[in-house]
Design a protein around this motif. Structure first.
Motif, PDB file in Angstrom:
ATOM      1  N   GLU A 388       0.830  -1.194   0.000  1.00 48.06           N
ATOM      2  CA  GLU A 388       0.000   0.000   0.000  1.00 48.06           C
ATOM      3  C   GLU A 388       0.872   1.253   0.000  1.00 48.06           C
ATOM      4  OE1 GLU A 388      -3.141   0.091  -0.418  1.00 48.06           O
ATOM      5  OE2 GLU A 388      -3.493  -2.076  -0.277  1.00 48.06           O
ATOM      6  N   PRO A 389       0.362   2.361  -0.542  1.00 50.67           N
ATOM      7  CA  PRO A 389       1.141   3.600  -0.568  1.00 50.67           C
ATOM      8  C   PRO A 389       1.590   4.007   0.834  1.00 50.67           C
ATOM      9  CG  PRO A 389      -0.817   3.806  -1.943  1.00 50.67           C
ATOM     10  CD  PRO A 389      -0.960   2.514  -1.203  1.00 50.67           C
ATOM     11  N   GLY A 390       2.847   4.372   0.950  1.00 48.28           N
ATOM     12  CA  GLY A 390       3.393   4.821   2.218  1.00 48.28           C
ATOM     13  C   GLY A 390       3.770   3.712   3.167  1.00 48.28           C
ATOM     14  N   ARG A 391       3.599   2.459   2.787  1.00 47.23           N
ATOM     15  CA  ARG A 391       3.919   1.329   3.659  1.00 47.23           C
ATOM     16  C   ARG A 391       5.299   0.775   3.306  1.00 47.23           C
ATOM     17  NH1 ARG A 391       0.451   1.135   7.819  1.00 47.23           N
ATOM     18  NH2 ARG A 391       0.188  -1.139   7.850  1.00 47.23           N
ATOM     19  N   THR A 392       5.831  -0.032   4.226  1.00 47.37           N
ATOM     20  CA  THR A 392       7.164  -0.618   4.033  1.00 47.37           C
ATOM     21  C   THR A 392       7.062  -2.130   4.063  1.00 47.37           C
ATOM     22  OG1 THR A 392       8.329   1.250   5.043  1.00 47.37           O
ATOM     23  CG2 THR A 392       9.489  -0.850   4.994  1.00 47.37           C
ATOM     24  N   VAL A 393       7.683  -2.773   3.070  1.00 44.27           N
ATOM     25  CA  VAL A 393       7.783  -4.220   3.033  1.00 44.27           C
ATOM     26  C   VAL A 393       9.264  -4.585   3.086  1.00 44.27           C
ATOM     27  CG1 VAL A 393       7.787  -4.306   0.506  1.00 44.27           C
ATOM     28  CG2 VAL A 393       7.150  -6.336   1.804  1.00 44.27           C
ATOM     29  N   ALA A 394       9.594  -5.626   3.821  1.00 40.84           N
ATOM     30  CA  ALA A 394      10.987  -6.064   3.967  1.00 40.84           C
ATOM     31  C   ALA A 394      11.149  -7.461   3.384  1.00 40.84           C
ATOM     32  CB  ALA A 394      11.415  -6.054   5.431  1.00 40.84           C
ATOM     33  N   PHE A 395      12.255  -7.669   2.677  1.00 38.75           N
ATOM     34  CA  PHE A 395      12.613  -8.980   2.150  1.00 38.75           C
ATOM     35  C   PHE A 395      13.821  -9.485   2.929  1.00 38.75           C
ATOM     36  CE2 PHE A 395      11.169  -7.488  -2.350  1.00 38.75           C
ATOM     37  CZ  PHE A 395       9.851  -7.499  -1.923  1.00 38.75           C
ATOM     38  N   VAL A 396      13.732 -10.708   3.457  1.00 38.67           N
ATOM     39  CA  VAL A 396      14.856 -11.311   4.165  1.00 38.67           C
ATOM     40  C   VAL A 396      15.072 -12.715   3.624  1.00 38.67           C
ATOM     41  CG1 VAL A 396      14.412  -9.953   6.254  1.00 38.67           C
ATOM     42  CG2 VAL A 396      13.424 -12.244   6.031  1.00 38.67           C
ATOM     43  N   GLY A 397      16.242 -13.252   3.888  1.00 40.92           N
ATOM     44  CA  GLY A 397      16.586 -14.590   3.419  1.00 40.92           C
ATOM     45  C   GLY A 397      18.078 -14.748   3.291  1.00 40.92           C
ATOM     46  N   THR A 398      18.496 -15.959   3.007  1.00 40.74           N
ATOM     47  CA  THR A 398      19.921 -16.238   2.881  1.00 40.74           C
ATOM     48  C   THR A 398      20.440 -15.710   1.545  1.00 40.74           C
ATOM     49  OG1 THR A 398      19.491 -18.398   1.911  1.00 40.74           O
ATOM     50  CG2 THR A 398      19.723 -18.301   4.305  1.00 40.74           C
ATOM     51  N   SER A 399      21.741 -15.750   1.391  1.00 42.54           N
ATOM     52  CA  SER A 399      22.339 -15.328   0.136  1.00 42.54           C
ATOM     53  C   SER A 399      21.882 -16.231  -0.999  1.00 42.54           C
ATOM     54  CB  SER A 399      23.874 -15.391   0.261  1.00 42.54           C
ATOM     55  OG  SER A 399      24.494 -15.084  -0.950  1.00 42.54           O
ATOM     56  N   GLY A 400      21.423 -15.609  -2.090  1.00 49.21           N
ATOM     57  CA  GLY A 400      20.956 -16.375  -3.231  1.00 49.21           C
ATOM     58  C   GLY A 400      19.508 -16.822  -3.125  1.00 49.21           C
ATOM     59  N   SER A 401      18.786 -16.344  -2.117  1.00 47.00           N
ATOM     60  CA  SER A 401      17.403 -16.782  -1.948  1.00 47.00           C
ATOM     61  C   SER A 401      16.447 -16.087  -2.903  1.00 47.00           C
ATOM     62  CB  SER A 401      16.946 -16.534  -0.504  1.00 47.00           C
ATOM     63  OG  SER A 401      17.013 -15.146  -0.189  1.00 47.00           O
ATOM     64  N   GLY A 402      16.857 -14.960  -3.499  1.00 47.09           N
ATOM     65  CA  GLY A 402      16.029 -14.271  -4.473  1.00 47.09           C
ATOM     66  C   GLY A 402      15.511 -12.923  -4.024  1.00 47.09           C
ATOM     67  N   LYS A 403      15.828 -12.506  -2.804  1.00 47.80           N
ATOM     68  CA  LYS A 403      15.268 -11.252  -2.284  1.00 47.80           C
ATOM     69  C   LYS A 403      15.778 -10.037  -3.052  1.00 47.80           C
ATOM     70  CE  LYS A 403      18.669 -11.039   1.503  1.00 47.80           C
ATOM     71  NZ  LYS A 403      19.447 -12.212   1.057  1.00 47.80           N
ATOM     72  N   SER A 404      17.082  -9.984  -3.332  1.00 45.20           N
ATOM     73  CA  SER A 404      17.625  -8.845  -4.083  1.00 45.20           C
ATOM     74  C   SER A 404      17.188  -8.886  -5.539  1.00 45.20           C
ATOM     75  CB  SER A 404      19.157  -8.827  -3.999  1.00 45.20           C
ATOM     76  OG  SER A 404      19.577  -8.429  -2.707  1.00 45.20           O
ATOM     77  N   THR A 405      17.027 -10.074  -6.082  1.00 44.98           N
ATOM     78  CA  THR A 405      16.548 -10.194  -7.467  1.00 44.98           C
ATOM     79  C   THR A 405      15.156  -9.592  -7.607  1.00 44.98           C
ATOM     80  OG1 THR A 405      17.871 -12.192  -7.835  1.00 44.98           O
ATOM     81  CG2 THR A 405      16.021 -11.808  -9.317  1.00 44.98           C
ATOM     82  N   LEU A 406      14.267  -9.907  -6.664  1.00 43.85           N
ATOM     83  CA  LEU A 406      12.915  -9.346  -6.733  1.00 43.85           C
ATOM     84  C   LEU A 406      12.957  -7.827  -6.563  1.00 43.85           C
ATOM     85  CD1 LEU A 406       9.908  -9.838  -6.996  1.00 43.85           C
ATOM     86  CD2 LEU A 406       9.796 -10.108  -4.504  1.00 43.85           C
ATOM     87  N   ALA A 407      13.828  -7.342  -5.670  1.00 49.99           N
ATOM     88  CA  ALA A 407      13.937  -5.896  -5.489  1.00 49.99           C
ATOM     89  C   ALA A 407      14.376  -5.220  -6.781  1.00 49.99           C
ATOM     90  CB  ALA A 407      14.934  -5.587  -4.369  1.00 49.99           C
TER      91      ALA A 407
END
Length: 635
Positions: A388-407
């Motif tokens: 939602e506008p103005g909200r924050t979502v966090a991605f966590v996980g191990t290296s290579g789990s895909g979190k930075s790729t989705l970002a």
């Protein structure tokens, strides 16, 4: 210019590279094009080395004359005259060689400078998706190790080999002129040289290419271990990471040992050829002299000329090792140069952006979004998410789990291969801040205006106060003394120390605040910031997140705990999702991460407190802020 989009959390352990390696013809095309820029000096170098090689033959020819003079009982004046000739030839050869080396060194350095500039400029123009599809250490090894290998070969090996090539050619002509039979006798060494060199070349190119790839893979493992240290500690996988580094290091060493074995085999062939050739020349000379066909002096001169070939032939063949390394380096560099797109032309109208009003945050919709790198196959799949506008979502996980790729998919670096990604406001341009630190040339105000060229000093000062960077305010409007410095600003003021990593990242956050984006993506923005500076940077990030839609990739769960929703990634998929309170109470990877990263109840209490948000500070008055889209923003 925004912060570079490079993260150390989404890498693969494969040793293969997705960046291309140029063919031999492509490398020749590039080298010839570089040399054409210096045609006159190239011709002068060839002339000087040819003259130096000819003067180098004066010594063996003169010594042969001295032997003949002694044999017939010539007087001292004759012998002394030939000694003067020998000395003059030797001195002339040295002087002309030095002259040629000087011109050649200048030519090589200028050519290498052009190559380095082309390689680095091309590397900077590579699309982020192209680099991410492989291992970041591959590009790193190309613009460091390969550049060094080519520079070393150009500065040391090329002059030596060029001199050797001219010396061999002139010596062979001289040996033939003395007596064709003596020249033919020396040819018996050629088969040994050819067999040894062909065996070396056939195998060495593969081995040395593998050496470079193994070194890049080893560097990749080290980078992953260092970048993901906290996550590895949380999962108690330090031993596994160290084992991986050790395995790749052992593989690299094994390939290098194979390279040493190849060189040793080549040495045996070369030494055998030298011994056989010299023995053949002496034996043929003995037979010819016994039949009265040549004098002892001629045989002596021929033996000396042939012996004179030992060093240049050895240099030429042994130099194949360095030439192979340099050729591999060149092919990897040219591969980057050819892969990079041409520089985009910037029209005058692009220098400043349109006047915009204060923007409202934009929501983000992901429906069954997936992305896979075409070569490695890693990525994410099946992600459904509404921010939602103005909200924050966090991605966590191990290296290579895909979190930075989705970002990076959200940031626009990679288009989704499946599903759909939409922003509530089609004009939304996510601002991406990575973990890497960037200290730009120029003053602090110059660095801030990279995202808003027309921003006033007052607007810059406001965002600096908003992120807690009051220390930088005096440097926004420097006085005469600061203007007389070299232009780096605070780093070059007398008595001031250079900017530390905490202040550099504070300025990066302030720069994002000045750009006033609707969506901000923070990819482990505090990963490279020391513990003593982390609180200050996180305070700045809190100010940036307030009133904006934010995506946070967190390596420390204390950062994720303040998010409105948390997604836990594993093997490219969402393994868990929820708030911090929900996930920490649920048996799963997030709970294990949290327990591993927190050492006492005070950490839990602090994380469960609601986030204290700083008041929204407008970066400037609505009529003065000019938004400039950073280079790594979503188009």
């Amino acid at each position: 210019m925004a912060e570079q989009a490079t993260s150390g959390t989404s890498r693969t352990s494969a040793t293969s590279t997705t960046l291309p390696i140029a063919t031999a013809s492509e490398v020749r095309t590039v080298v010839v094009a570089l040399l054409r820029r210096h045609r006159w000096r190239t011709a002068v170098v060839g002339t000087l080395f040819l003259l130096a090689s000819a003067l180098g033959l004066v010594m063996p020819a003169g010594l042969g004359r001295i032997v003949d003079a002694v044999s017939v009982g010539a007087g001292f004046p004759v012998i002394a005259g030939w000694l003067c000739v020998v000395a003059a030839g030797a001195i002339g050869a040295v002087l002309v060689t030095l002259w040629g080396m000087r011109v050649l060194t200048s030519l090589v350095q200028d050519t290498l400078a052009s190559l380095r500039e082309d390689a680095f400029a091309s590397a900077m123009r590579l699309p982020v998706s192209t680099v991410d599809d492989g291992e970041s250490a591959d590009l790193l090894s190309r613009v460091t190790g390969d550049v060094d290998a080519v520079a070393e070969a150009g500065g040391n090996v090329v002059p030596m080999l060029l001199s050797a090539a001219f010396a061999i050619a002139v010596s062979l002509v001289a040996l033939t002129a003395l007596d064709p039979w003596l020249a033919l006798a020396g040819i018996v060494c050629v088969p040994l040289y050819v067999i040894g060199s062909r065996a070396f070349l056939r195998r060495s190119r593969v081995v040395f290419r593998e050496v470079r790839a193994r070194e890049a893979a080893r560097s990749q493992a080290v980078l992953e271990a260092v970048d993901g240290m906290e996550t590895l500690t949380a999962l108690n996988e330090q031993a596994r990471a160290l084992e991986r580094v050790g395995q790749r290091a052992e593989a690299s060493i094994a390939v290098q040992i194979e390279g040493v074995r190849l060189r040793n085999r080549l040495f045996r062939w070369i030494n055998g050829g030298e011994a056989l050739g010299l023995a053949a020349v002496l034996a043929t000379g003995f037979v010819l002299h016994a039949n009265g066909a040549v004098t002892v002096g001629t045989v002596t001169a021929a033996a000396l000329v042939f012996h004179r070939l030992f060093d240049p032939i050895g240099q030429l063949i042994f130099g194949l090792d360095d030439i192979q390394r340099a050729t591999i380096g060149l092919s990897r560099l040219v591969g980057v140069i050819d892969l990079a797109p041409a520089p985009a032309a910037v029209s005058p109208g692009d220098a400043t952006s349109a006047v915009t009003l204060r923007r409202l945050p934009s929501g983000i919709d992901l429906r069954d979004v997936g992305f896979r790198y075409p070569t490695t196959g890693r990525g994410v799949s099946g992600v459904d998410l509404r921010v939602e506008p103005g909200r924050t979502v966090a991605f966590v996980g191990t290296s290579g789990s895909g979190k930075s790729t989705l970002a990076r998919v959200i940031a626009g670096h990679h288009p989704p291969t499946t599903g759909r990604l939409d922003f509530d406001d089609p004009a939304a341009t996510p601002y991406y801040i990575s973990q890497e630190l960037h200290h730009f040339r120029g003053s602090i105000a110059d660095g801030m205006r990279l995202v808003a060229p027309d921003a006033s000093d007052e607007a810059i000062i406001r965002v600096l106060h908003a992120v807690g960077a009051e220390w930088a305010v005096p440097f926004v409007t420097p006085g005469p003394a600061e203007h007389e410095s070299t232009g780096i600003g605070i780093a070059n003021r007398p008595g001031e120390s250079p900017l530390d990593e905490g202040r550099i990242q504070q300025l990066a956050v302030a720069r994002a605040l000045l750009a006033d984006p609707m969506v901000v993506i923070l990819d482990e923005a505090t990963a490279d910031v020391g513990l003593q500076h982390r609180d200050a940077v996180e305070t700045a990030i809190t100010a940036l997140r307030h009133g904006r839609t934010a995506v946070v990739i967190a390596h420390r769960l204390q950062q994720a705990a303040t998010a409105d929703e948390i997604l836990v990634f594993a093997d490219g998929e969402v393994a868990q999702r929820g708030t911090h309170h929900q996930l920490v109470a649920e048996d799963g990877p997030y709970q294990r991460f949290w327990r591993a990263q927190t050492s006492g109840p005070q950490h839990v209490a602090r994380a469960h407190q609601p986030q204290v948000r700083a008041p929204r500070t407008s970066p400037s008055q609505p009529s003065t802020l000019h938004h400039h889209t950073p280079e790594t923003e979503t188009p």
